[in-house]
Write a protein that holds these residues in place. Sequence first.
Motif, PDB file in Angstrom:
ATOM      1  N   ARG A 178       0.846  -1.193   0.000  1.00  0.00           N
ATOM      2  CA  ARG A 178       0.000   0.000   0.000  1.00  0.00           C
ATOM      3  C   ARG A 178       0.883   1.245   0.000  1.00  0.00           C
ATOM      4  O   ARG A 178       1.686   1.434   0.920  1.00  0.00           O
ATOM      5  CB  ARG A 178      -0.930  -0.003   1.211  1.00  0.00           C
ATOM      6  N   ASP A 179       0.704   2.058  -1.038  1.00  0.00           N
ATOM      7  CA  ASP A 179       1.403   3.337  -1.131  1.00  0.00           C
ATOM      8  C   ASP A 179       0.730   4.318  -0.185  1.00  0.00           C
ATOM      9  O   ASP A 179      -0.470   4.578  -0.309  1.00  0.00           O
ATOM     10  CB  ASP A 179       1.327   3.830  -2.585  1.00  0.00           C
ATOM     11  N   LEU A 180       1.478   4.863   0.760  1.00  0.00           N
ATOM     12  CA  LEU A 180       0.896   5.768   1.738  1.00  0.00           C
ATOM     13  C   LEU A 180       0.502   7.105   1.125  1.00  0.00           C
ATOM     14  O   LEU A 180      -0.174   7.907   1.780  1.00  0.00           O
ATOM     15  CB  LEU A 180       1.868   5.983   2.904  1.00  0.00           C
ATOM     16  N   GLY A 181       0.879   7.339  -0.114  1.00  0.00           N
ATOM     17  CA  GLY A 181       0.457   8.548  -0.810  1.00  0.00           C
ATOM     18  C   GLY A 181      -0.911   8.413  -1.437  1.00  0.00           C
ATOM     19  O   GLY A 181      -1.425   9.381  -2.011  1.00  0.00           O
ATOM     20  N   GLY A 182      -1.496   7.231  -1.352  1.00  0.00           N
ATOM     21  CA  GLY A 182      -2.867   7.068  -1.810  1.00  0.00           C
ATOM     22  C   GLY A 182      -3.050   6.315  -3.113  1.00  0.00           C
ATOM     23  O   GLY A 182      -4.176   6.114  -3.564  1.00  0.00           O
ATOM     24  N   ALA A 183      -1.959   5.896  -3.743  1.00  0.00           N
ATOM     25  CA  ALA A 183      -2.105   5.151  -4.993  1.00  0.00           C
ATOM     26  C   ALA A 183      -2.752   3.789  -4.719  1.00  0.00           C
ATOM     27  O   ALA A 183      -2.801   3.317  -3.591  1.00  0.00           O
ATOM     28  CB  ALA A 183      -0.736   4.967  -5.641  1.00  0.00           C
ATOM     29  N   ARG A 184      -3.242   3.195  -5.790  1.00  0.00           N
ATOM     30  CA  ARG A 184      -3.931   1.913  -5.670  1.00  0.00           C
ATOM     31  C   ARG A 184      -2.977   0.846  -5.142  1.00  0.00           C
ATOM     32  O   ARG A 184      -1.807   0.815  -5.521  1.00  0.00           O
ATOM     33  CB  ARG A 184      -4.458   1.511  -7.046  1.00  0.00           C
TER      34      ARG A 184
END
Length: 119
Positions: A51-57
Amino acid sequence: RIQLVESGGGSVQAGGSLRLSCAVSGYFGSTTCMGWFRQAPGKEREAVALRDLGGARPIYGDSVKGRFTIAQDLSLQMNDLKVEDTAMYYCAASRWAGCSEIPESYEDWGQGTQVTVSS
């Protein structure tokens, strides 16, 4: 550095489900990606769900797509488990840009939790 503690592993029959959790403590302001890897005896460690903590899928390994889901709290819901899912599962965190599937890109690791799936 951050501390990661996995829980929720166990033994289950094929077709069953398990939910793994990853407790996180410490400073993780510079962390960019967190997720799960697994390693079976005699095999290399492989990415399961990231999980990318920047919000990517989220990113899923090909063998678990459609069966595993990583939540925002990093818990890993594993459905329709197969014998080949048997492995030690590790929670990991990276400060490198992007979510690499290469284990060497992750600086912080938990101690692992064992998942055993029987036929």
